[in-house]
Design a protein around this motif. Sequence first.
Motif, PDB file in Angstrom:
ATOM      1  N   GLY A  41      40.942  35.733  47.498  1.00  0.00           N
ATOM      2  CA  GLY A  41      42.161  35.283  47.031  1.00  0.00           C
ATOM      3  C   GLY A  41      42.980  35.663  46.043  1.00  0.00           C
ATOM      4  N   ASP A  42      43.164  35.183  44.817  1.00  0.00           N
ATOM      5  CA  ASP A  42      43.894  35.777  43.729  1.00  0.00           C
ATOM      6  C   ASP A  42      43.192  36.525  42.904  1.00  0.00           C
ATOM      7  OD1 ASP A  42      46.375  34.564  45.122  1.00  0.00           O
ATOM      8  OD2 ASP A  42      46.066  32.727  43.707  1.00  0.00           O
ATOM      9  N   VAL A  43      43.535  37.608  42.159  1.00  0.00           N
ATOM     10  CA  VAL A  43      42.864  38.260  40.905  1.00  0.00           C
ATOM     11  C   VAL A  43      43.851  37.913  39.791  1.00  0.00           C
ATOM     12  CG1 VAL A  43      42.228  40.457  39.835  1.00  0.00           C
ATOM     13  CG2 VAL A  43      41.730  39.887  42.196  1.00  0.00           C
ATOM     14  N   ILE A  44      43.494  37.054  38.830  1.00  0.00           N
ATOM     15  CA  ILE A  44      44.155  36.921  37.764  1.00  0.00           C
ATOM     16  C   ILE A  44      43.224  37.219  36.381  1.00  0.00           C
ATOM     17  CG2 ILE A  44      45.178  34.767  36.360  1.00  0.00           C
ATOM     18  CD1 ILE A  44      45.634  33.427  38.755  1.00  0.00           C
ATOM     19  N   VAL A  45      43.961  37.912  35.541  1.00  0.00           N
ATOM     20  CA  VAL A  45      43.289  38.763  34.570  1.00  0.00           C
ATOM     21  C   VAL A  45      43.982  38.298  33.177  1.00  0.00           C
ATOM     22  CG1 VAL A  45      42.728  40.800  33.457  1.00  0.00           C
ATOM     23  CG2 VAL A  45      42.622  40.947  35.731  1.00  0.00           C
ATOM     24  N   VAL A  46      43.423  37.342  32.122  1.00  0.00           N
ATOM     25  CA  VAL A  46      44.291  37.093  31.022  1.00  0.00           C
ATOM     26  C   VAL A  46      44.640  38.092  30.359  1.00  0.00           C
ATOM     27  CG1 VAL A  46      43.885  35.990  29.064  1.00  0.00           C
ATOM     28  CG2 VAL A  46      42.992  34.814  31.020  1.00  0.00           C
ATOM     29  N   GLY A  47      43.734  39.413  30.388  1.00  0.00           N
ATOM     30  CA  GLY A  47      44.151  40.612  29.379  1.00  0.00           C
ATOM     31  C   GLY A  47      44.679  41.728  30.429  1.00  0.00           C
ATOM     32  N   ALA A  48      44.417  42.827  30.112  1.00  0.00           N
ATOM     33  CA  ALA A  48      44.976  44.007  30.765  1.00  0.00           C
ATOM     34  C   ALA A  48      44.156  44.237  32.013  1.00  0.00           C
ATOM     35  CB  ALA A  48      45.107  45.296  29.881  1.00  0.00           C
ATOM     36  N   LEU A  49      44.887  44.797  32.983  1.00  0.00           N
ATOM     37  CA  LEU A  49      44.121  45.168  34.216  1.00  0.00           C
ATOM     38  C   LEU A  49      44.245  46.590  34.089  1.00  0.00           C
ATOM     39  CD1 LEU A  49      42.913  45.068  37.130  1.00  0.00           C
ATOM     40  CD2 LEU A  49      44.922  44.423  38.045  1.00  0.00           C
ATOM     41  N   ARG A  50      43.274  47.390  34.101  1.00  0.00           N
ATOM     42  CA  ARG A  50      43.013  48.874  34.122  1.00  0.00           C
ATOM     43  C   ARG A  50      42.127  49.461  35.015  1.00  0.00           C
ATOM     44  NH1 ARG A  50      42.756  49.276  27.572  1.00  0.00           N
ATOM     45  NH2 ARG A  50      41.222  47.356  28.040  1.00  0.00           N
ATOM     46  N   GLY A  51      41.368  48.471  35.412  1.00  0.00           N
ATOM     47  CA  GLY A  51      40.606  48.977  36.583  1.00  0.00           C
ATOM     48  C   GLY A  51      41.112  48.721  37.939  1.00  0.00           C
ATOM     49  N   VAL A  52      40.416  48.926  39.048  1.00  0.00           N
ATOM     50  CA  VAL A  52      40.994  48.388  40.592  1.00  0.00           C
ATOM     51  C   VAL A  52      40.786  47.003  40.895  1.00  0.00           C
ATOM     52  CG1 VAL A  52      40.317  49.086  42.912  1.00  0.00           C
ATOM     53  CG2 VAL A  52      40.193  50.909  41.166  1.00  0.00           C
ATOM     54  N   ALA A  53      41.659  46.519  41.284  1.00  0.00           N
ATOM     55  CA  ALA A  53      41.800  45.026  41.816  1.00  0.00           C
ATOM     56  C   ALA A  53      42.165  45.021  43.226  1.00  0.00           C
ATOM     57  CB  ALA A  53      42.551  44.111  41.098  1.00  0.00           C
ATOM     58  N   HIS A  54      41.315  44.171  43.953  1.00  0.00           N
ATOM     59  CA  HIS A  54      41.723  43.943  45.497  1.00  0.00           C
ATOM     60  C   HIS A  54      41.865  42.378  45.807  1.00  0.00           C
ATOM     61  CE1 HIS A  54      41.012  45.091  49.828  1.00  0.00           C
ATOM     62  NE2 HIS A  54      41.899  44.304  49.704  1.00  0.00           N
TER      63      HIS A  54
END
Length: 206
Positions: free
Chosen positions: A129-142
């Motif tokens: 489903g969704d990827v929600i990051v409260v902070g910074a997303l600097r890695g890989v997200a799928h």
Amino acid sequence: MKLRGTLGGLNLLIEPGDTGSSVQDALSVRTELLASAVTIELQGDADPEAVEAALHAIRAAGGTPGRVRAPRVSVPTPAPADSAPRPAPLPARTEILTHTLRAGYHREFPGSVIVLGDVNPGAEILAGGDVIVVGALRGVAHAGLGGHADAIVWARPIASTQIRIGDAVARAPEGSSLSNMRHREDQPLAEIARLQDGVIHIDVQK
């Protein structure tokens, strides 16, 4: 912010205008209601600090955070051909990770996932489903693993070299806002990535 009782416990709705301080103040006088299973629902562009404040208040009152229903964005897509495989329905469960994800972290989630921290370079997170990051997303997200094209990636900000939604990939060219963190003195801006006409678009949440 709204509270309503259900047969399964308590539902807490966090609305776009809610902030961490407003949620904290509102829940501080309702601690007796929070000592149960509480489902958190996010309406629209909810403030991540409001989510953190709600989780803290529930635990402090002796309650148990149940599910967090993440915001979803529906994007019109062409009707699939009869012979095209259809993605399996998403599990209702949303996982919450209460810490920053460091380099070397790799995990796959069947449903949506909320990270109460940063996703550092070298970390990889995959979700049906969704990827929600409260902070910074600097890695890989799928997000949308398995072909769920209506999934979203939300972070503050999206600063990854690569994100994926469904079968689409967005790679950051050198010097782009995706590959470099914004160096700002104020609070970083939230960004949302979603799939439109087969292309991943990233918009600033104001």
